[in-house]
Write a protein that holds these residues in place. Sequence first.
Motif, short mmCIF file in Angstrom:
data_model
loop_
_atom_site.label_atom_id
_atom_site.label_comp_id
_atom_site.label_asym_id
_atom_site.label_seq_id
_atom_site.Cartn_x
_atom_site.Cartn_y
_atom_site.Cartn_z
N ASN A 39 0.79 -1.24 0.00
CA ASN A 39 0.00 0.00 0.00
C ASN A 39 0.82 1.30 0.00
OD1 ASN A 39 -2.36 -1.58 0.11
ND2 ASN A 39 -2.17 -1.75 2.32
N PRO A 40 1.58 1.56 -1.08
CA PRO A 40 2.34 2.82 -1.13
C PRO A 40 1.42 4.01 -1.38
CG PRO A 40 2.53 1.67 -3.20
CD PRO A 40 1.77 0.77 -2.28
N THR A 41 1.83 5.20 -0.97
CA THR A 41 1.05 6.42 -1.23
C THR A 41 1.82 7.30 -2.20
OG1 THR A 41 2.08 7.65 0.58
CG2 THR A 41 0.10 6.37 1.12
N CYS A 42 1.12 8.28 -2.79
CA CYS A 42 1.75 9.21 -3.71
C CYS A 42 2.86 10.01 -3.02
CB CYS A 42 0.72 10.19 -4.27
SG CYS A 42 -0.45 9.41 -5.33
N ILE A 43 2.62 10.39 -1.78
CA ILE A 43 3.59 11.19 -1.05
C ILE A 43 4.88 10.39 -0.83
CG2 ILE A 43 4.07 12.21 1.24
CD1 ILE A 43 0.62 12.51 -0.18
N GLU A 44 4.73 9.11 -0.46
CA GLU A 44 5.91 8.26 -0.27
C GLU A 44 6.67 8.09 -1.57
OE1 GLU A 44 4.22 5.48 3.40
OE2 GLU A 44 3.89 4.84 1.33
N ILE A 45 5.96 7.90 -2.68
CA ILE A 45 6.60 7.75 -4.00
C ILE A 45 7.33 9.04 -4.36
CG2 ILE A 45 6.20 7.41 -6.47
CD1 ILE A 45 3.83 5.56 -5.64
N GLY A 46 6.69 10.18 -4.11
CA GLY A 46 7.30 11.48 -4.38
C GLY A 46 8.57 11.69 -3.56
N ASP A 47 8.52 11.33 -2.27
CA ASP A 47 9.70 11.46 -1.40
C ASP A 47 10.85 10.58 -1.91
OD1 ASP A 47 8.35 13.25 0.17
OD2 ASP A 47 7.93 11.83 1.78
N CYS A 48 10.52 9.39 -2.39
CA CYS A 48 11.55 8.49 -2.93
C CYS A 48 12.18 9.09 -4.19
CB CYS A 48 10.96 7.12 -3.25
SG CYS A 48 10.47 6.23 -1.78
N LYS A 53 16.90 12.15 -6.51
CA LYS A 53 17.21 13.38 -7.22
C LYS A 53 16.57 13.45 -8.60
CE LYS A 53 21.45 14.27 -4.62
NZ LYS A 53 21.02 13.46 -3.52
N LEU A 54 15.30 13.01 -8.66
CA LEU A 54 14.52 13.08 -9.90
C LEU A 54 13.42 14.12 -9.73
CD1 LEU A 54 14.07 9.26 -10.55
CD2 LEU A 54 15.48 10.80 -11.90
N PRO A 55 13.21 14.99 -10.73
CA PRO A 55 12.10 15.93 -10.62
C PRO A 55 10.77 15.18 -10.70
CG PRO A 55 13.40 16.33 -12.63
CD PRO A 55 14.01 15.16 -11.91
N PHE A 56 9.80 15.57 -9.87
CA PHE A 56 8.50 14.88 -9.84
C PHE A 56 7.39 15.86 -9.55
CE2 PHE A 56 9.77 15.05 -5.47
CZ PHE A 56 8.58 15.18 -4.76
N ALA A 57 6.16 15.46 -9.86
CA ALA A 57 4.97 16.25 -9.55
C ALA A 57 3.88 15.29 -9.10
CB ALA A 57 4.51 17.03 -10.77
N ILE A 58 3.29 15.57 -7.93
CA ILE A 58 2.21 14.73 -7.41
C ILE A 58 0.88 15.31 -7.89
CG2 ILE A 58 1.03 13.90 -5.33
CD1 ILE A 58 3.78 13.99 -3.93
N GLY A 72 -4.77 9.63 -7.00
CA GLY A 72 -3.42 10.19 -6.97
C GLY A 72 -2.45 9.44 -7.86
N ARG A 73 -1.52 10.20 -8.41
CA ARG A 73 -0.45 9.63 -9.22
C ARG A 73 0.75 10.57 -9.15
NH1 ARG A 73 -2.91 10.61 -15.30
NH2 ARG A 73 -2.49 12.83 -15.41
N VAL A 74 1.90 10.06 -9.57
CA VAL A 74 3.12 10.86 -9.53
C VAL A 74 3.73 10.90 -10.93
CG1 VAL A 74 5.40 11.11 -8.45
CG2 VAL A 74 3.54 10.09 -7.17
N ARG A 75 4.03 12.09 -11.40
CA ARG A 75 4.73 12.24 -12.68
C ARG A 75 6.21 12.41 -12.37
NH1 ARG A 75 2.13 13.40 -17.62
NH2 ARG A 75 -0.10 13.65 -17.39
N VAL A 76 7.06 11.67 -13.08
CA VAL A 76 8.50 11.68 -12.81
C VAL A 76 9.25 11.93 -14.11
CG1 VAL A 76 10.42 10.41 -11.80
CG2 VAL A 76 8.11 9.96 -11.01
N CYS A 77 10.27 12.77 -14.05
CA CYS A 77 11.09 13.06 -15.22
C CYS A 77 12.35 12.19 -15.17
CB CYS A 77 11.46 14.54 -15.25
SG CYS A 77 12.47 14.96 -16.67
N LEU A 78 12.50 11.33 -16.17
CA LEU A 78 13.69 10.48 -16.24
C LEU A 78 14.74 11.04 -17.20
CD1 LEU A 78 12.14 6.90 -16.28
CD2 LEU A 78 13.08 8.15 -14.36
#
Length: 136
Positions: A39-48, A53-58, A72-78
């Motif tokens: 059960n991960p949350t968006c906030i935990e994924i964002g903190d990870c 050191k990856l830019p992200f947006a929740i 909720g979802r997290v956008r991450v820039c790779l």
Amino acid sequence: MDGQVLSVKKWNIIYPIYINSKKTIAEGRRICATKACENPTCIEIGDCCSYLKLPFAIEIDKAYPRDFMQIGRVRVCLKREDGTLVNPAIRSKKQLMLRVAELVPKHPGRVKKQEAAVASTTSGSSKSGKAGKKKR
């Protein structure tokens, strides 16, 4: 941040369901259950992501299409606009999901919750828990 980062619309999307060990592949899990976390949350994924050191947006206002109750979802820039990796250790979305699933159980908020849960179970009642139906 050095280099130009792609517009947020082109970033990779990670839904918490992708790395949830409680879900099946059919329900949307994207990595094997043994490597997934509970059960991960968006906030935990964002903190990870910030730890990596990856830019992200929740995005709290979005829901998972197959299960609209999962909000909720997290956008991450790779990758940057020129195609270079933001973090050379993470080359793909799959690698990112595996790395985040590995980090979420070590999240500071989660560690505190587990300690509280352990304390409450050890000081629980001594009742045996084998309660059946009452006979009439």
